[in-house]
Enzyme design. Sequence first.
Site, PDB file in Angstrom:
ATOM      1  N   ASP A  52       0.863  -1.218  -0.058  1.00 46.57           N
ATOM      2  CA  ASP A  52       0.064  -0.035   0.007  1.00 46.57           C
ATOM      3  C   ASP A  52       0.861   1.138  -0.151  1.00 46.57           C
ATOM      4  O   ASP A  52       1.745   1.390   0.822  1.00 46.57           O
ATOM      5  CB  ASP A  52      -0.922  -0.198   1.216  1.00 46.57           C
ATOM      6  CG  ASP A  52      -1.716   1.169   1.313  1.00 46.57           C
ATOM      7  OD1 ASP A  52      -2.977   1.206   0.558  1.00 46.57           O
ATOM      8  OD2 ASP A  52      -1.401   2.118   1.875  1.00 46.57           O
ATOM      9  N   TYR A  57       3.453  10.232  -0.652  1.00 53.21           N
ATOM     10  CA  TYR A  57       4.491   9.630   0.204  1.00 53.21           C
ATOM     11  C   TYR A  57       5.817   9.802  -0.510  1.00 53.21           C
ATOM     12  O   TYR A  57       6.218   9.040  -1.364  1.00 53.21           O
ATOM     13  CB  TYR A  57       4.482   7.913   0.394  1.00 53.21           C
ATOM     14  CG  TYR A  57       3.103   7.735   1.159  1.00 53.21           C
ATOM     15  CD1 TYR A  57       2.353   8.370   1.944  1.00 53.21           C
ATOM     16  CD2 TYR A  57       2.598   6.314   1.074  1.00 53.21           C
ATOM     17  CE1 TYR A  57       1.237   8.112   2.532  1.00 53.21           C
ATOM     18  CE2 TYR A  57       1.445   5.869   1.759  1.00 53.21           C
ATOM     19  CZ  TYR A  57       0.705   6.751   2.526  1.00 53.21           C
ATOM     20  OH  TYR A  57      -0.467   6.473   3.111  1.00 53.21           O
ATOM     21  N   GLN A 192     -10.012   2.672   4.133  1.00 52.80           N
ATOM     22  CA  GLN A 192      -8.605   2.667   5.159  1.00 52.80           C
ATOM     23  C   GLN A 192      -8.778   3.673   6.040  1.00 52.80           C
ATOM     24  O   GLN A 192      -9.090   4.921   5.701  1.00 52.80           O
ATOM     25  CB  GLN A 192      -7.491   2.850   4.047  1.00 52.80           C
ATOM     26  CG  GLN A 192      -6.108   2.788   4.577  1.00 52.80           C
ATOM     27  CD  GLN A 192      -4.941   2.725   3.741  1.00 52.80           C
ATOM     28  OE1 GLN A 192      -3.886   3.155   4.224  1.00 52.80           O
ATOM     29  NE2 GLN A 192      -4.953   2.244   2.549  1.00 52.80           N
ATOM     30  N   ARG A 244       6.783  12.582  14.330  1.00 52.76           N
ATOM     31  CA  ARG A 244       6.031  11.847  15.566  1.00 52.76           C
ATOM     32  C   ARG A 244       6.456  12.529  16.861  1.00 52.76           C
ATOM     33  O   ARG A 244       5.748  12.211  18.109  1.00 52.76           O
ATOM     34  CB  ARG A 244       6.647  10.368  15.646  1.00 52.76           C
ATOM     35  CG  ARG A 244       6.176   9.499  14.573  1.00 52.76           C
ATOM     36  CD  ARG A 244       6.825   8.093  14.588  1.00 52.76           C
ATOM     37  NE  ARG A 244       8.168   8.221  14.247  1.00 52.76           N
ATOM     38  CZ  ARG A 244       9.138   7.203  13.983  1.00 52.76           C
ATOM     39  NH1 ARG A 244       8.759   5.952  14.416  1.00 52.76           N
ATOM     40  NH2 ARG A 244      10.398   7.469  13.577  1.00 52.76           N
ATOM     41  N   GLY A 294       4.581  -0.740   8.225  1.00 54.67           N
ATOM     42  CA  GLY A 294       5.872  -0.357   7.603  1.00 54.67           C
ATOM     43  C   GLY A 294       6.931  -1.064   8.060  1.00 54.67           C
ATOM     44  O   GLY A 294       7.198  -1.201   9.346  1.00 54.67           O
ATOM     45  N   ALA A 295       7.801  -0.965   7.252  1.00 53.44           N
ATOM     46  CA  ALA A 295       9.210  -1.654   7.367  1.00 53.44           C
ATOM     47  C   ALA A 295      10.328  -0.605   6.642  1.00 53.44           C
ATOM     48  O   ALA A 295      10.052  -0.544   5.507  1.00 53.44           O
ATOM     49  CB  ALA A 295       9.475  -3.095   7.192  1.00 53.44           C
ATOM     50  N   ARG A 296      11.502  -0.316   7.519  1.00 54.72           N
ATOM     51  CA  ARG A 296      12.512   0.438   6.542  1.00 54.72           C
ATOM     52  C   ARG A 296      13.517  -0.273   6.266  1.00 54.72           C
ATOM     53  O   ARG A 296      14.394   0.165   5.793  1.00 54.72           O
ATOM     54  CB  ARG A 296      12.764   1.807   7.393  1.00 54.72           C
ATOM     55  CG  ARG A 296      11.565   2.690   7.738  1.00 54.72           C
ATOM     56  CD  ARG A 296      11.572   3.865   8.612  1.00 54.72           C
ATOM     57  NE  ARG A 296      12.750   4.909   7.548  1.00 54.72           N
ATOM     58  CZ  ARG A 296      12.647   5.977   7.978  1.00 54.72           C
ATOM     59  NH1 ARG A 296      11.782   6.394   9.033  1.00 54.72           N
ATOM     60  NH2 ARG A 296      13.645   7.007   7.267  1.00 54.72           N
TER      61      ARG A 296
END
Length: 328
Positions: A52, A57, A192, A244, A294-296
Amino acid sequence: MEYRKLGNTNLELSAITYGAFAIGGNMWGGTEKKEAIDAIHASLDYGVTTIDTAPFYGFGLSEEMIGEAIKGKDRSSIQLLTKFGLVWDGSNKGKGEFFFDAEADGKKIPVYKYASKANVIKELEESLQRLGTDYIDLLQIHWPDNSTPISETMEALEQLIRQGKVRAAGVSNYSVAQMKEAAQTLQLASNQVSYSMLNRSIENDLVPYSQETNTGIIVYSPMERGLLTGKYFKESKLKNDDHRNGYFSQFDLEKVKAFLQTIEPIAKSKNASLSQLVLRWTTLQPGISVVLAGARNAAQAIQNAAAIDLSLSSEELQFIDQQLVKLG
């Protein structure tokens, strides 16, 4: 991995879906391209078939990296979910609804909600090019645009489905009232929305409505942008441009910390991390179709995918719910 049918469509999505907001970099303190692509590859290798993303982004960067990562792979085995309706380059020529000022390279960039028929079609073509594909599995409006009639936006989606450029259409961040209005023009595949242990408001109206109408629910921010991983309480330093810093201020951090300490023994008893426990809990909630994570880097991606293997008993789920009631 578990695979779930999305609402009334023929789409089969991985219960844990790769969420590509953070790899775009903007609002997340930057990105590292090689690690991001490695994360996508690792997700696919471990059964996460659904990705997604959105043009916003990274101002196109997230979609471009996904396009590069999936190049040469079997497109029919991957479900690409993207969005439209956030415009930042001035192409809306002053139309639309002002949303907020984003920041990139120290500059403020005005972002508008804009979902006119012409803009939907324009953005879709740009996304196809960035992603290196000729169709999108699920196209979603990113945020409601009060300056454009919902029927006009839905008519654009209906046209794209007829043309074969989009397999199914959904919305994002829509209220039940807005979903009902959209449904007068087009049968929605999904909505969503934000949902987590700390944010369960959709259970009051959106979940019952979606179950009643066989509409899928795609969840974002299940770990509250990393807060529910517990890492913030051990490594609390964030980069200055990380959104954040402000986002976490809405929570009673001491209560959240105490809650995580209460449920952490469940994770440890299963040789799992807190984030895996949180992800698995989210996938097991009524009405939830798939959960974005999410994953970086590859390690994070593998850990996210493995969360689906976590087995939680009814007693453990009840205990977690009891602690959430205490959390308030």
